[in-house]
Design an enzyme around this catalytic site. Sequence first.
Site, PDB file in Angstrom:
ATOM      1  N   LYS A  84      40.118 117.296  -5.059  1.00 48.69           N
ATOM      2  CA  LYS A  84      39.515 117.803  -3.820  1.00 48.69           C
ATOM      3  C   LYS A  84      40.436 118.798  -3.106  1.00 48.69           C
ATOM      4  CE  LYS A  84      35.488 115.749  -3.737  1.00 48.69           C
ATOM      5  NZ  LYS A  84      34.299 116.553  -4.126  1.00 48.69           N
ATOM      6  N   TYR A 105      41.209 111.861  -7.394  1.00 42.15           N
ATOM      7  CA  TYR A 105      40.155 112.452  -6.555  1.00 42.15           C
ATOM      8  C   TYR A 105      40.768 113.367  -5.481  1.00 42.15           C
ATOM      9  CZ  TYR A 105      35.990 112.199  -3.460  1.00 42.15           C
ATOM     10  OH  TYR A 105      34.907 112.477  -2.672  1.00 42.15           O
TER      11      TYR A 105
HETATM   12  P1  NAI Z   1      26.618 110.471  -5.112  1.00 42.80           P
HETATM   13  O1  NAI Z   1      27.239 109.648  -6.185  1.00 42.80           O
HETATM   14  O2  NAI Z   1      25.364 109.947  -4.471  1.00 42.80           O
HETATM   15  O3  NAI Z   1      26.304 111.934  -5.611  1.00 42.80           O
HETATM   16  C1  NAI Z   1      26.984 112.592  -6.649  1.00 42.80           C
HETATM   17  C2  NAI Z   1      25.956 113.135  -7.603  1.00 42.80           C
HETATM   18  O4  NAI Z   1      26.610 113.942  -8.599  1.00 42.80           O
HETATM   19  C3  NAI Z   1      25.199 112.035  -8.323  1.00 42.80           C
HETATM   20  O5  NAI Z   1      23.803 112.208  -8.145  1.00 42.80           O
HETATM   21  C4  NAI Z   1      25.606 112.219  -9.778  1.00 42.80           C
HETATM   22  O6  NAI Z   1      24.586 111.892 -10.714  1.00 42.80           O
HETATM   23  C5  NAI Z   1      25.968 113.693  -9.829  1.00 42.80           C
HETATM   24  N1  NAI Z   1      26.900 114.012 -10.916  1.00 42.80           N
HETATM   25  C6  NAI Z   1      28.010 113.315 -11.302  1.00 42.80           C
HETATM   26  N2  NAI Z   1      28.600 113.915 -12.336  1.00 42.80           N
HETATM   27  C7  NAI Z   1      27.863 115.029 -12.625  1.00 42.80           C
HETATM   28  C8  NAI Z   1      27.992 116.054 -13.587  1.00 42.80           C
HETATM   29  N3  NAI Z   1      28.989 116.059 -14.476  1.00 42.80           N
HETATM   30  N4  NAI Z   1      27.080 117.059 -13.585  1.00 42.80           N
HETATM   31  C9  NAI Z   1      26.064 117.060 -12.689  1.00 42.80           C
HETATM   32  N5  NAI Z   1      25.878 116.089 -11.780  1.00 42.80           N
HETATM   33  C10 NAI Z   1      26.775 115.090 -11.732  1.00 42.80           C
HETATM   34  O7  NAI Z   1      27.740 110.687  -3.991  1.00 42.80           O
HETATM   35  P2  NAI Z   1      27.749 111.562  -2.645  1.00 42.80           P
HETATM   36  O8  NAI Z   1      28.421 110.724  -1.631  1.00 42.80           O
HETATM   37  O9  NAI Z   1      26.423 112.114  -2.349  1.00 42.80           O
HETATM   38  O10 NAI Z   1      28.771 112.724  -3.025  1.00 42.80           O
HETATM   39  C11 NAI Z   1      28.462 114.092  -3.076  1.00 42.80           C
HETATM   40  C12 NAI Z   1      29.741 114.898  -2.981  1.00 42.80           C
HETATM   41  O11 NAI Z   1      30.355 114.672  -1.715  1.00 42.80           O
HETATM   42  C13 NAI Z   1      30.794 114.529  -4.034  1.00 42.80           C
HETATM   43  O12 NAI Z   1      31.464 115.695  -4.457  1.00 42.80           O
HETATM   44  C14 NAI Z   1      31.737 113.630  -3.262  1.00 42.80           C
HETATM   45  O13 NAI Z   1      33.020 113.606  -3.844  1.00 42.80           O
HETATM   46  C15 NAI Z   1      31.708 114.292  -1.906  1.00 42.80           C
HETATM   47  N6  NAI Z   1      32.146 113.453  -0.811  1.00 42.80           N
HETATM   48  C16 NAI Z   1      31.372 112.433  -0.358  1.00 42.80           C
HETATM   49  C17 NAI Z   1      31.789 111.667   0.715  1.00 42.80           C
HETATM   50  C18 NAI Z   1      30.938 110.614   1.302  1.00 42.80           C
HETATM   51  O14 NAI Z   1      31.314 110.085   2.373  1.00 42.80           O
HETATM   52  N7  NAI Z   1      29.806 110.268   0.710  1.00 42.80           N
HETATM   53  C19 NAI Z   1      33.119 111.872   1.326  1.00 42.80           C
HETATM   54  C20 NAI Z   1      33.835 112.996   0.803  1.00 42.80           C
HETATM   55  C21 NAI Z   1      33.355 113.736  -0.242  1.00 42.80           C
END
Ligand code: NAI
Length: 291
Positions: free
Chosen positions: A169, A165
């Site tokens: 990133k 990851y």
């Molecule tokens: P989340 O798991 O709620 O959201 C990720 C979404 O991406 C999910 O709805 C999932 O269905 C969708 N997804 C996964 N693979 C996919 C694909 N191949 N094609 C289309 N959609 C796909 O998690 P969150 O926390 O909302 O994360 C959003 C972004 O923020 C991610 O890139 C994550 O790595 C990043 N992030 C989040 C942090 C946090 O504190 N929540 C910290 C640092 C980064």
Amino acid sequence: MGKLYGKVAIVTGAGGGLGRAHALGLAAEGAKVVVNDLGGKRDGSGEGHSMADGVVAEIKAAGGQAVAHYGSVTSEADAADMVATAVKTFGRLDILINNAGILRDRTFKKMTHEEWDAVINVHLRGTYLVTRAAWDQMLAQGQGGRVINTSSTSGLIGNFGQANYGAAKAGIAGFTRVLALEGMKAGITVNTLAPAAFSRMTEDIMQEGQAERFAPDKVSPVVVWLCTDEAKDVNGRQFCVGGNRISLLSWQVLVIGEHNPKAAPWTVDEVDAAMKATREQWPRLLKPMEV
Ligand code: NAI
């Protein structure tokens, strides 16, 4: 009239968590939104329509305009179709928020090739593929654009158990810096977001009590702002945002030593002396939760 009236946005992974909050925030300012989500589990397995459909329904119920897209960011055809959906449904594309993501955490010693590849594929290649399709459309329109790529302190600073990851990133942050330079002439800005939010991705890392403090909608106003005309000169930056805190992460340069370029190369002993002489001035390494 909203600050993004007349603009069309794609948000990937917008069926929940941060992506949902970004999509709702963009729509609340008048943008028409393509709500993309594969609808699978946190580790990337499975798929379904209900997540994207749910967010489209929420946007419409609030008086906004949105369309669902169920494709995967890892598919070149789906990425092209996401952009085609924006153009077919709303006539253009101005904003791309690359947000989709999965986790396969494991210490490096135990990490499998499959876990490495899956995470690099969704985050880094997924960001590349959707940007590739959107870039061509934005250039063809000739009216600039906005790309916001989601990185993480895991990649910008480092986090235990996330070699796959963190590499993805960090790759996204490097990709962003290059595109920021290449998009400048065309008025396309490209910035990095490193969010912190309580979502299904972080629910077992953050404590229950942090859900409200780190609600995803505390990150989205910065994303929305970056898409407004006010931010047209903000390019190639890294914003760490979460819990109502906004930080700009940048670099400091410390020149450790310099010889005349025409002189002989540094000896290893001279390097050693210069390193030791400046060591106390080196900026200390950041910890992930510090920014
Ligand atoms: P989340 O798991 O709620 O959201 C990720 C979404 O991406 C999910 O709805 C999932 O269905 C969708 N997804 C996964 N693979 C996919 C694909 N191949 N094609 C289309 N959609 C796909 O998690 P969150 O926390 O909302 O994360 C959003 C972004 O923020 C991610 O890139 C994550 O790595 C990043 N992030 C989040 C942090 C946090 O504190 N929540 C910290 C640092 C980064």
